[in-house]
Enzyme design. Structure first.
Site, mmCIF file in Angstrom:
data_model
loop_
_atom_site.group_PDB
_atom_site.id
_atom_site.type_symbol
_atom_site.label_atom_id
_atom_site.label_comp_id
_atom_site.label_asym_id
_atom_site.label_seq_id
_atom_site.Cartn_x
_atom_site.Cartn_y
_atom_site.Cartn_z
ATOM 1 N N ASP A 89 -9.863 2.992 5.891
ATOM 2 C CA ASP A 89 -8.718 3.066 6.903
ATOM 3 C C ASP A 89 -9.347 3.787 8.167
ATOM 4 O O ASP A 89 -9.299 4.997 8.395
ATOM 5 C CB ASP A 89 -7.316 3.754 6.232
ATOM 6 N N ASP B 219 0.854 -1.302 0.113
ATOM 7 C CA ASP B 219 0.135 0.097 -0.074
ATOM 8 C C ASP B 219 0.840 1.375 0.029
ATOM 9 O O ASP B 219 1.855 1.192 0.524
ATOM 10 C CB ASP B 219 -1.293 0.059 1.159
ATOM 11 N N GLU C 209 -8.411 4.033 12.116
ATOM 12 C CA GLU C 209 -7.488 3.453 12.912
ATOM 13 C C GLU C 209 -7.321 4.541 14.266
ATOM 14 O O GLU C 209 -7.908 5.647 14.233
ATOM 15 C CB GLU C 209 -6.150 3.398 12.384
#
Length: 250
Positions: free
Chosen positions: A131, A42, A133
């Protein structure tokens, strides 16, 4: 895979996990030694200019590429990376770095879908990844949201992305953050592929309710021909044919 607050994020994520599962496309296994895996990476603009032909020739078969963050940021290298990876034969997907404290999930899902994160059945485009987090900015690890508030935000994002694209988004997270900030919520795992973040030799403990990982980000300090400096390395939990099946929703 934000790089703002890079050191803090890496310290938080080291040794903790996230998992991935989508029942119709996953191979149930506890680690890469147990079944076929497919190598990937990534990237974002932090990797600079990438020679995607060299990346593909080095054996990399898929890449998640940063597209957006919050409600106004688009990665400056996204367009080049997204097109050039595709042209080199790399199966690509976009990802969005969540900022749950600045807008609704729906707003951010629409921003992603309108800025490169949409989907097409072309054998090389994965559903985009959310994403979500530990917060690298001010506002606390869980962005100031309660566990119920975080669940609602994530569900809002996922529902909107599905409505816009017809696909279930991938979820990138860590076991520690997910269990803390969503209260060990099991809701998404029946349909949404889960992307594990754990820099270790094994995937480790999976979050509550997640039966298997789909993608595993196993190091933040990998090296790949065609990329200068470190790059995140990943596995897909299956062979290339199963990854293409995920890409094509078959």
């Amino acid at each position: 895979m934000i790089r703002t607050g890079f050191t803090l994020r890496r310290l938080i994520a080291a040794g903790i996990t996230a998992v991935a599962a989508a029942a119709t496309v996953l191979v149930a296994t506890t680690g890469p030694a147990a079944a076929a895996t497919t190598p990937g990476i990534d990237v974002s603009h932090y990797q600079g200019s990438i020679n995607w032909t060299s990346v593909r020739n080095a054996g990399i078969q898929f890449a998640f590429i940063k597209a957006t963050e919050g409600t106004s940021y688009k990665d400056p290298n996204f367009n080049a990376n997204y097109v050039n990876s595709y042209n080199a034969g790399v199966i690509r997907g976009a990802y969005h770095f969540a900022r749950p404290n600045i807008s609704s999930g729906a707003t951010q899902a629409n921003y992603l879908a309108s800025n490169g994160g949409a989907w097409s059945a072309d054998s090389r485009t994965l559903p985009a990844a959310l994403d979500v987090e530990a917060n690298p900015y001010s506002g606390g690890t869980c962005y100031g949201l309660s566990t119920s508030g975080m669940r609602s935000w994530i569900q809002d994002f996922l529902n909107t992305y599905k409505a816009r694209t017809g696909r279930y988004a991938v979820i990138y997270t860590t076991t520690s953050w997910w269990n803390q900030c969503t209260g060990s919520w099991t809701g998404p795992w029946a349909n949404h592929p889960l992307w594990l973040a754990r820099w270790s030799s094994t995937p480790g403990t999976l979050p509550a309710g997640a039966p298997v990982w789909s993608f595993w980000q196993y190091t933040a300090s990998g090296s790949v021909s065609g990329i200068s400096g470190n790059v995140d390395r990943n596995y897909w939990n299956g062979d290339r044919s199963r990854l293409i099946a995920l890409a094509n929703n078959t």
